[in-house]
Motif scaffolding. Structure first.
Motif, PDB file in Angstrom:
ATOM      1  N   LEU A  78       0.830  -1.109  -0.070  1.00  0.00           N
ATOM      2  CA  LEU A  78       0.174  -0.064  -0.047  1.00  0.00           C
ATOM      3  C   LEU A  78       0.845   1.242  -0.024  1.00  0.00           C
ATOM      4  O   LEU A  78       0.646   2.309  -0.579  1.00  0.00           O
ATOM      5  CB  LEU A  78      -0.744  -0.006   1.220  1.00  0.00           C
ATOM      6  CG  LEU A  78      -1.905  -0.957   1.161  1.00  0.00           C
ATOM      7  CD1 LEU A  78      -2.766  -1.078   2.461  1.00  0.00           C
ATOM      8  CD2 LEU A  78      -2.970  -0.790   0.046  1.00  0.00           C
ATOM      9  N   ASN A  79       1.992   1.159   0.776  1.00  0.00           N
ATOM     10  CA  ASN A  79       2.988   2.508   0.759  1.00  0.00           C
ATOM     11  C   ASN A  79       3.592   2.568  -0.645  1.00  0.00           C
ATOM     12  O   ASN A  79       3.625   3.663  -1.090  1.00  0.00           O
ATOM     13  CB  ASN A  79       4.135   2.126   1.873  1.00  0.00           C
ATOM     14  CG  ASN A  79       3.339   2.310   3.155  1.00  0.00           C
ATOM     15  OD1 ASN A  79       2.400   3.212   3.280  1.00  0.00           O
ATOM     16  ND2 ASN A  79       4.009   1.693   4.082  1.00  0.00           N
ATOM     17  N   LEU A 139       1.928   1.957  -3.680  1.00  0.00           N
ATOM     18  CA  LEU A 139       1.190   2.320  -4.542  1.00  0.00           C
ATOM     19  C   LEU A 139       0.944   3.870  -4.086  1.00  0.00           C
ATOM     20  O   LEU A 139       0.746   4.863  -4.933  1.00  0.00           O
ATOM     21  CB  LEU A 139      -0.243   1.696  -4.074  1.00  0.00           C
ATOM     22  CG  LEU A 139      -1.540   2.040  -4.741  1.00  0.00           C
ATOM     23  CD1 LEU A 139      -1.474   2.033  -6.258  1.00  0.00           C
ATOM     24  CD2 LEU A 139      -2.816   1.683  -4.110  1.00  0.00           C
ATOM     25  N   SER A 140       1.031   4.196  -2.802  1.00  0.00           N
ATOM     26  CA  SER A 140       1.022   5.805  -2.444  1.00  0.00           C
ATOM     27  C   SER A 140       2.023   6.567  -2.674  1.00  0.00           C
ATOM     28  O   SER A 140       1.996   7.558  -3.237  1.00  0.00           O
ATOM     29  CB  SER A 140       1.011   5.879  -0.803  1.00  0.00           C
ATOM     30  OG  SER A 140       1.037   7.339  -0.761  1.00  0.00           O
ATOM     31  N   LEU A 141       3.472   5.864  -3.105  1.00  0.00           N
ATOM     32  CA  LEU A 141       4.540   6.464  -3.479  1.00  0.00           C
ATOM     33  C   LEU A 141       4.261   6.880  -4.794  1.00  0.00           C
ATOM     34  O   LEU A 141       4.791   7.966  -5.416  1.00  0.00           O
ATOM     35  CB  LEU A 141       5.727   5.522  -3.135  1.00  0.00           C
ATOM     36  CG  LEU A 141       7.182   5.855  -3.773  1.00  0.00           C
ATOM     37  CD1 LEU A 141       7.546   6.981  -2.754  1.00  0.00           C
ATOM     38  CD2 LEU A 141       8.193   4.824  -3.487  1.00  0.00           C
ATOM     39  N   ARG A 180       1.769   7.164  -6.489  1.00  0.00           N
ATOM     40  CA  ARG A 180       0.268   7.818  -6.944  1.00  0.00           C
ATOM     41  C   ARG A 180       0.560   9.325  -6.139  1.00  0.00           C
ATOM     42  O   ARG A 180      -0.259  10.219  -6.596  1.00  0.00           O
ATOM     43  CB  ARG A 180      -0.858   7.209  -6.272  1.00  0.00           C
ATOM     44  CG  ARG A 180      -2.325   7.859  -6.723  1.00  0.00           C
ATOM     45  CD  ARG A 180      -3.304   6.820  -6.159  1.00  0.00           C
ATOM     46  NE  ARG A 180      -3.094   6.588  -4.646  1.00  0.00           N
ATOM     47  CZ  ARG A 180      -3.923   6.852  -3.727  1.00  0.00           C
ATOM     48  NH1 ARG A 180      -5.024   7.606  -3.993  1.00  0.00           N
ATOM     49  NH2 ARG A 180      -3.716   6.649  -2.344  1.00  0.00           N
ATOM     50  N   GLY A 181       1.319   9.420  -5.371  1.00  0.00           N
ATOM     51  CA  GLY A 181       1.214  10.515  -4.321  1.00  0.00           C
ATOM     52  C   GLY A 181       1.086  12.025  -5.300  1.00  0.00           C
ATOM     53  O   GLY A 181       2.285  12.026  -6.462  1.00  0.00           O
ATOM     54  N   ASP A 233       4.364  14.196  -0.392  1.00  0.00           N
ATOM     55  CA  ASP A 233       3.379  13.018   0.009  1.00  0.00           C
ATOM     56  C   ASP A 233       4.156  11.826  -0.308  1.00  0.00           C
ATOM     57  O   ASP A 233       4.238  10.909   0.452  1.00  0.00           O
ATOM     58  CB  ASP A 233       2.066  13.064  -1.042  1.00  0.00           C
ATOM     59  CG  ASP A 233       1.186  13.946  -0.520  1.00  0.00           C
ATOM     60  OD1 ASP A 233       1.189  14.426   0.830  1.00  0.00           O
ATOM     61  OD2 ASP A 233       0.483  14.607  -1.435  1.00  0.00           O
ATOM     62  N   ARG A 234       5.026  12.046  -1.438  1.00  0.00           N
ATOM     63  CA  ARG A 234       5.898  10.763  -1.665  1.00  0.00           C
ATOM     64  C   ARG A 234       7.134  10.519  -0.775  1.00  0.00           C
ATOM     65  O   ARG A 234       7.369   9.354  -0.500  1.00  0.00           O
ATOM     66  CB  ARG A 234       6.632  10.958  -3.199  1.00  0.00           C
ATOM     67  CG  ARG A 234       5.438  10.940  -4.148  1.00  0.00           C
ATOM     68  CD  ARG A 234       6.038  11.117  -5.545  1.00  0.00           C
ATOM     69  NE  ARG A 234       4.753  11.325  -6.300  1.00  0.00           N
ATOM     70  CZ  ARG A 234       5.108  10.958  -7.536  1.00  0.00           C
ATOM     71  NH1 ARG A 234       5.965  10.720  -8.383  1.00  0.00           N
ATOM     72  NH2 ARG A 234       3.864  11.145  -8.617  1.00  0.00           N
ATOM     73  N   ALA A 247       5.529   8.833   2.006  1.00  0.00           N
ATOM     74  CA  ALA A 247       5.179   7.212   1.823  1.00  0.00           C
ATOM     75  C   ALA A 247       6.446   6.301   1.901  1.00  0.00           C
ATOM     76  O   ALA A 247       6.669   5.411   2.239  1.00  0.00           O
ATOM     77  CB  ALA A 247       4.578   7.072   0.367  1.00  0.00           C
ATOM     78  N   THR A 289       7.490   5.996   5.566  1.00  0.00           N
ATOM     79  CA  THR A 289       6.758   5.015   6.165  1.00  0.00           C
ATOM     80  C   THR A 289       7.186   3.473   5.484  1.00  0.00           C
ATOM     81  O   THR A 289       6.924   2.463   6.096  1.00  0.00           O
ATOM     82  CB  THR A 289       5.182   5.147   5.696  1.00  0.00           C
ATOM     83  OG1 THR A 289       4.806   6.434   6.160  1.00  0.00           O
ATOM     84  CG2 THR A 289       4.227   4.184   6.460  1.00  0.00           C
TER      85      THR A 289
END
Length: 89
Positions: free
Chosen positions: A19-20, A22-24, A26-27, A32-33, A36, A39
């Motif tokens: 999930l991280n 994906l956030s990386l 998509r950020g 935000d990246r 991610a 995390t």
């Protein structure tokens, strides 16, 4: 029984890493990246620690400590670059 719990914890941590990732990807913003990525390295530290408990060796604990130190330094460097545009003053 304890080994089954450790395997379940490792699978949850791997899911959190996915999930991280994906956030990386998509950020919308660099901050935000960066969050991610921070995390992700914290989750990788947790995964190494749980795996070290699972196989009963201390090598993985040292690797987790190394990742923690490198992750902190890289986060500070990227944050300084984001604020000032230069890492070295």
């Amino acid at each position: 029984m304890f080994s089954l719990i450790l395997i379940a914890v490792m699978s949850v941590i791997v899911f959190a890493l996915l999930l991280n990732g994906l956030s990386l990807l998509r950020g919308p913003d660099l901050a935000d990246r960066l969050l991610a990525l921070d995390t992700m390295y914290i989750n990788s530290i947790a995964l190494l620690l749980v795996y070290g408990i699972y196989v009963s060796t201390q090598l993985y604990f040292e690797a987790a400590l190394l990742i923690a130190m490198l992750g902190f330094v890289s986060t500070v460097a990227v944050c300084k670059f984001m604020l000032r545009g230069d890492i070295i003053e």
